[in-house]
Design a protein around this motif. Structure first.
Motif, PDB file in Angstrom:
ATOM      1  N   PRO A  40       0.797  -1.091  -0.037  1.00  0.00           N
ATOM      2  CA  PRO A  40       0.009  -0.094   0.007  1.00  0.00           C
ATOM      3  C   PRO A  40       0.767   1.392   0.027  1.00  0.00           C
ATOM      4  O   PRO A  40       1.814   1.313   0.509  1.00  0.00           O
ATOM      5  N   ARG A  41       0.427   2.223  -0.812  1.00  0.00           N
ATOM      6  CA  ARG A  41       1.216   3.435  -0.807  1.00  0.00           C
ATOM      7  C   ARG A  41       0.585   4.498   0.128  1.00  0.00           C
ATOM      8  O   ARG A  41      -0.587   4.947   0.044  1.00  0.00           O
ATOM      9  N   ILE A  42       1.207   4.591   1.371  1.00  0.00           N
ATOM     10  CA  ILE A  42       0.940   5.624   2.407  1.00  0.00           C
ATOM     11  C   ILE A  42       1.712   6.867   2.268  1.00  0.00           C
ATOM     12  O   ILE A  42       2.912   6.869   2.538  1.00  0.00           O
ATOM     13  N   ARG A  52      -6.563   5.446   7.226  1.00  0.00           N
ATOM     14  CA  ARG A  52      -7.559   5.456   6.281  1.00  0.00           C
ATOM     15  C   ARG A  52      -7.638   4.212   5.376  1.00  0.00           C
ATOM     16  O   ARG A  52      -8.514   4.012   4.571  1.00  0.00           O
ATOM     17  N   LEU A  53      -6.747   3.502   5.597  1.00  0.00           N
ATOM     18  CA  LEU A  53      -6.548   1.910   4.778  1.00  0.00           C
ATOM     19  C   LEU A  53      -7.115   1.061   5.830  1.00  0.00           C
ATOM     20  O   LEU A  53      -7.044   1.109   6.897  1.00  0.00           O
ATOM     21  N   PHE A  54      -7.847  -0.036   5.160  1.00  0.00           N
ATOM     22  CA  PHE A  54      -8.448  -1.180   5.939  1.00  0.00           C
ATOM     23  C   PHE A  54      -8.249  -2.299   5.222  1.00  0.00           C
ATOM     24  O   PHE A  54      -8.108  -2.385   3.911  1.00  0.00           O
ATOM     25  N   VAL A  55      -8.408  -3.486   5.867  1.00  0.00           N
ATOM     26  CA  VAL A  55      -8.320  -4.959   5.184  1.00  0.00           C
ATOM     27  C   VAL A  55      -9.331  -5.748   5.745  1.00  0.00           C
ATOM     28  O   VAL A  55      -9.747  -5.734   6.988  1.00  0.00           O
ATOM     29  N   THR A  56     -10.180  -6.107   4.891  1.00  0.00           N
ATOM     30  CA  THR A  56     -11.550  -7.068   5.205  1.00  0.00           C
ATOM     31  C   THR A  56     -10.948  -8.565   4.735  1.00  0.00           C
ATOM     32  O   THR A  56     -10.580  -8.727   3.456  1.00  0.00           O
ATOM     33  N   THR A  66     -12.609  -6.906   9.759  1.00  0.00           N
ATOM     34  CA  THR A  66     -12.026  -5.595   9.208  1.00  0.00           C
ATOM     35  C   THR A  66     -11.352  -5.098  10.213  1.00  0.00           C
ATOM     36  O   THR A  66     -11.652  -4.762  11.263  1.00  0.00           O
ATOM     37  N   VAL A  67     -10.110  -4.731   9.828  1.00  0.00           N
ATOM     38  CA  VAL A  67      -9.215  -4.004  10.706  1.00  0.00           C
ATOM     39  C   VAL A  67      -8.369  -2.631  10.160  1.00  0.00           C
ATOM     40  O   VAL A  67      -8.301  -2.767   8.807  1.00  0.00           O
ATOM     41  N   ALA A  68      -8.012  -1.826  10.515  1.00  0.00           N
ATOM     42  CA  ALA A  68      -7.383  -0.947  10.157  1.00  0.00           C
ATOM     43  C   ALA A  68      -6.021  -1.359   9.644  1.00  0.00           C
ATOM     44  O   ALA A  68      -5.259  -1.752  10.582  1.00  0.00           O
ATOM     45  N   TRP A  69      -5.276  -0.596   8.731  1.00  0.00           N
ATOM     46  CA  TRP A  69      -3.869  -0.836   8.455  1.00  0.00           C
ATOM     47  C   TRP A  69      -3.216  -0.688   9.508  1.00  0.00           C
ATOM     48  O   TRP A  69      -2.140  -1.507   9.972  1.00  0.00           O
TER      49      TRP A  69
END
Length: 75
Positions: A40-42, A52-56, A66-69
């Protein structure tokens, strides 16, 4: 649903999860290792950009989590 056979090639992590209620032990790669290829490009210029990014993840039984990056990123 597509099976991720490439997961089998990843090394099992240092962590071990024991499901005591089910009486079973499950091992596998660390989630951070699984997600490395996504790269991911942060933007460091944006305050709390990793929030602002998350993984489901969806299991074969349809259960989703679902958790935040930022919760996954060891940095």
């Amino acid at each position: 649903m597509v099976a991720c056979h490439w997961l089998r090639g990843l090394p099992s992590g240092r962590e071990r999860y024991t499901a005591t209620a089910a009486g079973a032990t499950f091992t596998g790669p660390l989630l951070t290792d699984v997600l490395k290829p996504t790269d991911p490009r942060i933007d460091p210029g944006v305050k709390n950009a990793q929030l602002r990014l998350f993984v489901t993840a969806t299991g074969s039984d349809g259960y989703r989590a679902t958790v935040a990056w930022a919760e996954l990123d060891p940095a």
